[in-house]
Design an enzyme around this catalytic site. Sequence first.
Site, PDB file in Angstrom:
ATOM      1  N   SER A 147      22.225 -21.491   1.648  1.00 44.49           N
ATOM      2  CA  SER A 147      21.137 -20.681   1.093  1.00 44.49           C
ATOM      3  C   SER A 147      19.837 -21.013   1.813  1.00 44.49           C
ATOM      4  O   SER A 147      19.672 -22.121   2.332  1.00 44.49           O
ATOM      5  CB  SER A 147      20.958 -20.986  -0.401  1.00 44.49           C
ATOM      6  OG  SER A 147      19.754 -20.431  -0.895  1.00 44.49           O
ATOM      7  N   TYR A 160      19.445 -27.406  -6.636  1.00 46.56           N
ATOM      8  CA  TYR A 160      20.409 -26.436  -6.089  1.00 46.56           C
ATOM      9  C   TYR A 160      20.258 -26.377  -4.565  1.00 46.56           C
ATOM     10  O   TYR A 160      21.249 -26.355  -3.828  1.00 46.56           O
ATOM     11  CB  TYR A 160      20.150 -25.074  -6.745  1.00 46.56           C
ATOM     12  CG  TYR A 160      20.707 -23.885  -6.017  1.00 46.56           C
ATOM     13  CD1 TYR A 160      22.048 -23.524  -6.148  1.00 46.56           C
ATOM     14  CD2 TYR A 160      19.890 -23.096  -5.193  1.00 46.56           C
ATOM     15  CE1 TYR A 160      22.547 -22.411  -5.470  1.00 46.56           C
ATOM     16  CE2 TYR A 160      20.378 -21.993  -4.526  1.00 46.56           C
ATOM     17  CZ  TYR A 160      21.712 -21.651  -4.666  1.00 46.56           C
ATOM     18  OH  TYR A 160      22.204 -20.557  -4.004  1.00 46.56           O
ATOM     19  N   LYS A 164      22.890 -26.933  -1.474  1.00 45.21           N
ATOM     20  CA  LYS A 164      23.143 -25.921  -0.434  1.00 45.21           C
ATOM     21  C   LYS A 164      22.904 -26.499   0.967  1.00 45.21           C
ATOM     22  O   LYS A 164      23.565 -26.110   1.934  1.00 45.21           O
ATOM     23  CB  LYS A 164      22.274 -24.685  -0.697  1.00 45.21           C
ATOM     24  CG  LYS A 164      22.702 -23.918  -1.939  1.00 45.21           C
ATOM     25  CD  LYS A 164      23.910 -23.076  -1.658  1.00 45.21           C
ATOM     26  CE  LYS A 164      24.918 -23.052  -2.747  1.00 45.21           C
ATOM     27  NZ  LYS A 164      26.087 -22.221  -2.440  1.00 45.21           N
TER      28      LYS A 164
HETATM   29  N1  LIG Z   1      21.932 -14.225  -4.807  1.00 46.34           N
HETATM   30  C1  LIG Z   1      21.168 -14.898  -3.980  1.00 46.34           C
HETATM   31  O1  LIG Z   1      19.939 -14.632  -3.861  1.00 46.34           O
HETATM   32  C2  LIG Z   1      21.740 -15.990  -3.124  1.00 46.34           C
HETATM   33  C3  LIG Z   1      20.955 -16.497  -2.083  1.00 46.34           C
HETATM   34  C4  LIG Z   1      21.472 -17.499  -1.283  1.00 46.34           C
HETATM   35  C5  LIG Z   1      22.736 -17.981  -1.504  1.00 46.34           C
HETATM   36  N2  LIG Z   1      23.484 -17.488  -2.537  1.00 46.34           N
HETATM   37  C6  LIG Z   1      24.817 -18.054  -2.709  1.00 46.34           C
HETATM   38  O2  LIG Z   1      25.762 -16.998  -2.680  1.00 46.34           O
HETATM   39  C7  LIG Z   1      26.903 -17.339  -3.468  1.00 46.34           C
HETATM   40  C8  LIG Z   1      27.224 -16.210  -4.431  1.00 46.34           C
HETATM   41  O3  LIG Z   1      26.109 -15.950  -5.256  1.00 46.34           O
HETATM   42  P1  LIG Z   1      25.891 -14.534  -5.956  1.00 46.34           P
HETATM   43  O4  LIG Z   1      24.412 -14.327  -6.000  1.00 46.34           O
HETATM   44  O5  LIG Z   1      26.752 -13.500  -5.336  1.00 46.34           O
HETATM   45  O6  LIG Z   1      26.391 -14.860  -7.447  1.00 46.34           O
HETATM   46  P2  LIG Z   1      26.973 -13.905  -8.622  1.00 46.34           P
HETATM   47  O7  LIG Z   1      26.649 -12.466  -8.363  1.00 46.34           O
HETATM   48  O8  LIG Z   1      26.505 -14.496  -9.909  1.00 46.34           O
HETATM   49  O9  LIG Z   1      28.541 -14.098  -8.485  1.00 46.34           O
HETATM   50  C9  LIG Z   1      29.087 -15.367  -8.614  1.00 46.34           C
HETATM   51  C10 LIG Z   1      30.586 -15.287  -8.555  1.00 46.34           C
HETATM   52  O10 LIG Z   1      31.109 -16.623  -8.633  1.00 46.34           O
HETATM   53  C11 LIG Z   1      31.895 -16.780  -9.825  1.00 46.34           C
HETATM   54  N3  LIG Z   1      31.663 -18.136 -10.301  1.00 46.34           N
HETATM   55  C12 LIG Z   1      30.548 -18.663 -10.854  1.00 46.34           C
HETATM   56  N4  LIG Z   1      30.729 -19.963 -11.138  1.00 46.34           N
HETATM   57  C13 LIG Z   1      31.992 -20.271 -10.746  1.00 46.34           C
HETATM   58  C14 LIG Z   1      32.771 -21.441 -10.763  1.00 46.34           C
HETATM   59  N5  LIG Z   1      32.294 -22.593 -11.249  1.00 46.34           N
HETATM   60  N6  LIG Z   1      34.033 -21.392 -10.283  1.00 46.34           N
HETATM   61  C15 LIG Z   1      34.534 -20.237  -9.778  1.00 46.34           C
HETATM   62  N7  LIG Z   1      33.859 -19.098  -9.740  1.00 46.34           N
HETATM   63  C16 LIG Z   1      32.590 -19.105 -10.212  1.00 46.34           C
HETATM   64  C17 LIG Z   1      31.448 -15.649 -10.745  1.00 46.34           C
HETATM   65  O11 LIG Z   1      32.457 -15.242 -11.650  1.00 46.34           O
HETATM   66  P3  LIG Z   1      32.749 -15.980 -13.078  1.00 46.34           P
HETATM   67  O12 LIG Z   1      31.443 -16.051 -13.788  1.00 46.34           O
HETATM   68  O13 LIG Z   1      33.766 -15.093 -13.710  1.00 46.34           O
HETATM   69  O14 LIG Z   1      33.324 -17.323 -12.739  1.00 46.34           O
HETATM   70  C18 LIG Z   1      31.196 -14.548  -9.722  1.00 46.34           C
HETATM   71  O15 LIG Z   1      32.413 -13.963  -9.300  1.00 46.34           O
HETATM   72  C19 LIG Z   1      26.545 -18.680  -4.133  1.00 46.34           C
HETATM   73  O16 LIG Z   1      27.099 -19.728  -3.374  1.00 46.34           O
HETATM   74  C20 LIG Z   1      25.028 -18.750  -4.039  1.00 46.34           C
HETATM   75  O17 LIG Z   1      24.581 -20.077  -4.003  1.00 46.34           O
HETATM   76  C21 LIG Z   1      23.016 -16.506  -3.338  1.00 46.34           C
END
Ligand SMILES: NC(=O)c1ccc[n+]([C@@H]2O[C@H](COP(=O)([O-])OP(=O)(O)OC[C@H]3O[C@@H](n4cnc5c(N)ncnc54)[C@H](OP(=O)(O)O)[C@@H]3O)[C@@H](O)[C@H]2O)c1
Length: 203
Positions: A147, A160, A164
């Site tokens: 991230s 967090y 990352k």
């Molecule tokens: N969104 C951003 O701005 C952003 C920026 C930089 C990096 N990221 C990274 O991108 C990745 C995905 O984020 P996102 O924004 O797409 O999140 P999201 O839309 O909330 O989706 C998260 C996914 O992970 C699952 N999940 C959550 N906790 C889990 C666990 N302990 N074990 C297994 N599955 C789990 C959720 O389903 P369930 O709840 O059913 O488990 C869902 O399928 C993460 O690594 C995050 O750190 C995100």
Amino acid sequence: MTNPLFDMTGKVALITGSTKGIGRSIAEEMARLGAKVVISSRKADACEQVAGELKAQGFEAIAIPCHVGKKDDLQNLVDKTLEAWGKIDVLVCNAATNPVYGPTSEMTDEAWDKIMDTNVKGTFWLTNMVLPGMAERGEGAVVLLSSIAGIRGNTTIGTYGVSKAAEAALARNLAVEWGPKGIRINSIAPGLIKTDFAKALWE
Ligand SMILES: NC(=O)c1ccc[n+]([C@@H]2O[C@H](COP(=O)([O-])OP(=O)(O)OC[C@H]3O[C@@H](n4cnc5c(N)ncnc54)[C@H](OP(=O)(O)O)[C@@H]3O)[C@@H](O)[C@H]2O)c1
């Protein structure tokens, strides 16, 4: 398929956290490129739903629920994938957690452990479970979701961010260890993406 560089026909891709957000988009795109995709998250019904939607579009998908902070769940995820399709060509460690917002100085031990265990230790476990099989076949690709928060400091999601940064460091090191065996390992560091995960930030 217009560009053979991105042809994933016959490849098996396992994407954690692929029922929503970034993980789901990665899974959908890889399925479109011809990959067989493993849909996974903590919720079995959500996994079935997304895998079902992909299959209805003519893609190959299976649903295997898994909490990435639980070692037994991760082993089951790998075992069930191998049982179904015999190999893992692509691993995307996408699922992560961020249970609290606020300064690092106010972080409880419990919250610190939860973030590190789910985001870093879970990724360490899963990569160690999958990489030897890739090395035996002399090929494979692994992507770890880092991230922008792992590169820049900030006042609300600092711990967090530490997790990352650790994932990016893990990717760098795994690349040195496994690159000579034909495996590509990369981490990507998205900026703010409007998913549920980041809702408190973009709202
Ligand atoms: N969104 C951003 O701005 C952003 C920026 C930089 C990096 N990221 C990274 O991108 C990745 C995905 O984020 P996102 O924004 O797409 O999140 P999201 O839309 O909330 O989706 C998260 C996914 O992970 C699952 N999940 C959550 N906790 C889990 C666990 N302990 N074990 C297994 N599955 C789990 C959720 O389903 P369930 O709840 O059913 O488990 C869902 O399928 C993460 O690594 C995050 O750190 C995100």
